[in-house]
Design a protein around this motif. Sequence first.
Motif, PDB file in Angstrom:
ATOM      1  N   ALA A  46       0.969  -1.137  -0.127  1.00 50.87           N
ATOM      2  CA  ALA A  46      -0.518   0.141   0.162  1.00 50.87           C
ATOM      3  C   ALA A  46       0.845   0.961  -0.084  1.00 50.87           C
ATOM      4  N   ALA A  47       2.123   1.190   0.445  1.00 44.86           N
ATOM      5  CA  ALA A  47       3.062   2.249   0.355  1.00 44.86           C
ATOM      6  C   ALA A  47       3.408   2.334  -0.800  1.00 44.86           C
ATOM      7  N   ALA A  48       3.808   1.338  -0.976  1.00 40.28           N
ATOM      8  CA  ALA A  48       4.687   0.980  -2.843  1.00 40.28           C
ATOM      9  C   ALA A  48       3.145   1.584  -3.552  1.00 40.28           C
ATOM     10  N   GLU A  49       2.227   1.865  -3.979  1.00 41.16           N
ATOM     11  CA  GLU A  49       0.935   1.954  -4.443  1.00 41.16           C
ATOM     12  C   GLU A  49       0.547   4.127  -4.002  1.00 41.16           C
ATOM     13  N   TRP A  50       0.734   4.349  -2.463  1.00 39.54           N
ATOM     14  CA  TRP A  50       0.826   5.890  -2.569  1.00 39.54           C
ATOM     15  C   TRP A  50       1.714   6.355  -3.199  1.00 39.54           C
ATOM     16  N   LEU A  51       2.976   5.321  -2.934  1.00 39.69           N
ATOM     17  CA  LEU A  51       4.422   6.770  -3.207  1.00 39.69           C
ATOM     18  C   LEU A  51       3.835   6.298  -5.088  1.00 39.69           C
ATOM     19  N   ARG A  52       3.705   5.374  -5.926  1.00 42.52           N
ATOM     20  CA  ARG A  52       3.727   5.626  -6.945  1.00 42.52           C
ATOM     21  C   ARG A  52       2.349   6.290  -7.619  1.00 42.52           C
ATOM     22  N   ALA A  53       1.677   6.613  -7.213  1.00 47.37           N
ATOM     23  CA  ALA A  53       0.208   7.249  -6.973  1.00 47.37           C
ATOM     24  C   ALA A  53       0.731   9.005  -7.241  1.00 47.37           C
ATOM     25  N   GLU A  54       1.756   9.349  -5.746  1.00 42.72           N
ATOM     26  CA  GLU A  54       2.248  10.358  -5.773  1.00 42.72           C
ATOM     27  C   GLU A  54       2.675  10.768  -7.671  1.00 42.72           C
ATOM     28  N   LEU A  55       3.554  10.482  -6.709  1.00 38.53           N
ATOM     29  CA  LEU A  55       4.789  10.554  -8.703  1.00 38.53           C
ATOM     30  C   LEU A  55       4.121  10.344  -9.074  1.00 38.53           C
ATOM     31  N   ALA A  56       3.152  10.018  -9.684  1.00 44.94           N
ATOM     32  CA  ALA A  56       2.258  10.175 -10.756  1.00 44.94           C
ATOM     33  C   ALA A  56       1.594  11.506 -11.154  1.00 44.94           C
ATOM     34  N   SER A  57       1.490  11.738 -10.335  1.00 44.75           N
ATOM     35  CA  SER A  57       0.679  13.165  -9.758  1.00 44.75           C
ATOM     36  C   SER A  57       1.577  14.088 -10.667  1.00 44.75           C
ATOM     37  N   LEU A  58       2.517  14.219 -10.511  1.00 43.07           N
ATOM     38  CA  LEU A  58       3.277  14.872 -10.354  1.00 43.07           C
ATOM     39  C   LEU A  58       4.212  14.601 -11.331  1.00 43.07           C
TER      40      LEU A  58
END
Length: 461
Positions: A46-58
């Motif tokens: 879940a932490a990995a997916e949170w990071l992926r989504a945050e980076l993708a949003s940028l």
Amino acid sequence: MADQSSLGDMLTQLDKGLDDALSRLTEFLRIPSISTDPAHAADVRAAAEWLRAELASLGFDAAVHDTPGHPMVVARSAPGGARPLLFYGHYDVQPVDPLELWDRPPFDPAIEETPQGRVIRGRGASDDKGQLMTFVEAFRAWKAVHGTLPTDLILLFEGEEESGSPSLRPFLQQHADELKASLAVICDTARYADGRPAITTQLRGLVGQEVVIEAADRDLHSGSFGGLAANPIMILSKALAALKDDHGRVTLPGFYDGVADLPPELARDWDALGFDAAEFLGRVGLSSPIGETGRTPLEMVWNRPTAEINGIAGGYAGAGFKTVLPAQARAKVSFRLTGQQDPQRIRDAFQNHIRSFVPADCRVSFHDHGASPASVMDISDPAFGLAKDALTEEWGQEAAFIGAGGSIPIAGDFREILGMDSLLIGFARDDDRIHSPNEKYDVESFAKGARSWARILTALR
């Protein structure tokens, strides 16, 4: 190089967005991504997916990569002809035991007022989620001001650092062509003890070795056999005592091969730090430095190799007294390495040393516990000077090139597998209580850390 006039806009953007950045960090900290506990495997993902989504949003091209263990998060910005940089951090955290020693639930993070200033309290705040997010917030500010991300960035965020990184080397080897850059940037370090900004330019390597000496087929009565039968503890003690001479130098043949003296420019930097060995030792109830004759205290903990006995066992050590000659004795010994010392040669030399003390009718066995070489960065690379100047400007005091007595194996892996040095810059403090209850990260560390990366990115772009 980036337009210097935009730097002020990025710093203003970071200052205005600090509360929102802290909210993002606390959301990230709520995920109990404990990599050592299989019960938290879903939380690590879940932490990995949170990071992926945050980076993708940028605007990063971000993906979660499965490994035999926990996932890797890899993200890239668009190519653009700039110097490629690889940013590394880890999103997994240590277990929280003993839970009763926490003043608040470890995964219910909060901003607290303390006599030393505001802090972010929670597991992973300093090691390493708070540090990792200083990268992300700097990238966010760059995007807000420039409209696009910095070009030629690769981000590698790991989920197994706190459990020994078993998947990291295979992942680097498998994806070497995709991850190669001109320089790695690692955020899992600290400021110097007095709070000044620092760049860690050398890390000691490590060899761990367990030795077991066996003699008789059982513990023996010391009245019946003492003086005649071999005593493994006596044998082992004699061998271990002979590891160092009266001047604190290790006696293993060839031990100092590849060990270099401290370069003059680093010697000046380190001398300017004003390290007080008596004060440092006083924190742990000691007062008098020991060690290698003719070396300064900082040399001994950062730039000289060591041999240390970490544990020794054998015979009877319970309540009361038992007069036995033990059948077995064992010890755990570690060596911190510097310069170009070869871990395998050190291991071989130690084993040969021990064997030379063991009688013919006794047996010795060895159990390996890891080996990694030292990492020494080439500070003639202009990036090191530019980063040092940027840190000095942000913090208002001269940044220092420092060493580290411990080991960060990822820096060696980047050198060995990807062929690049590492720029190790972090903003943790000695009192952050990493790996302990009530971990914290200063809000100043978080805010000025992100501002520091904005400055460094500007200098390097």
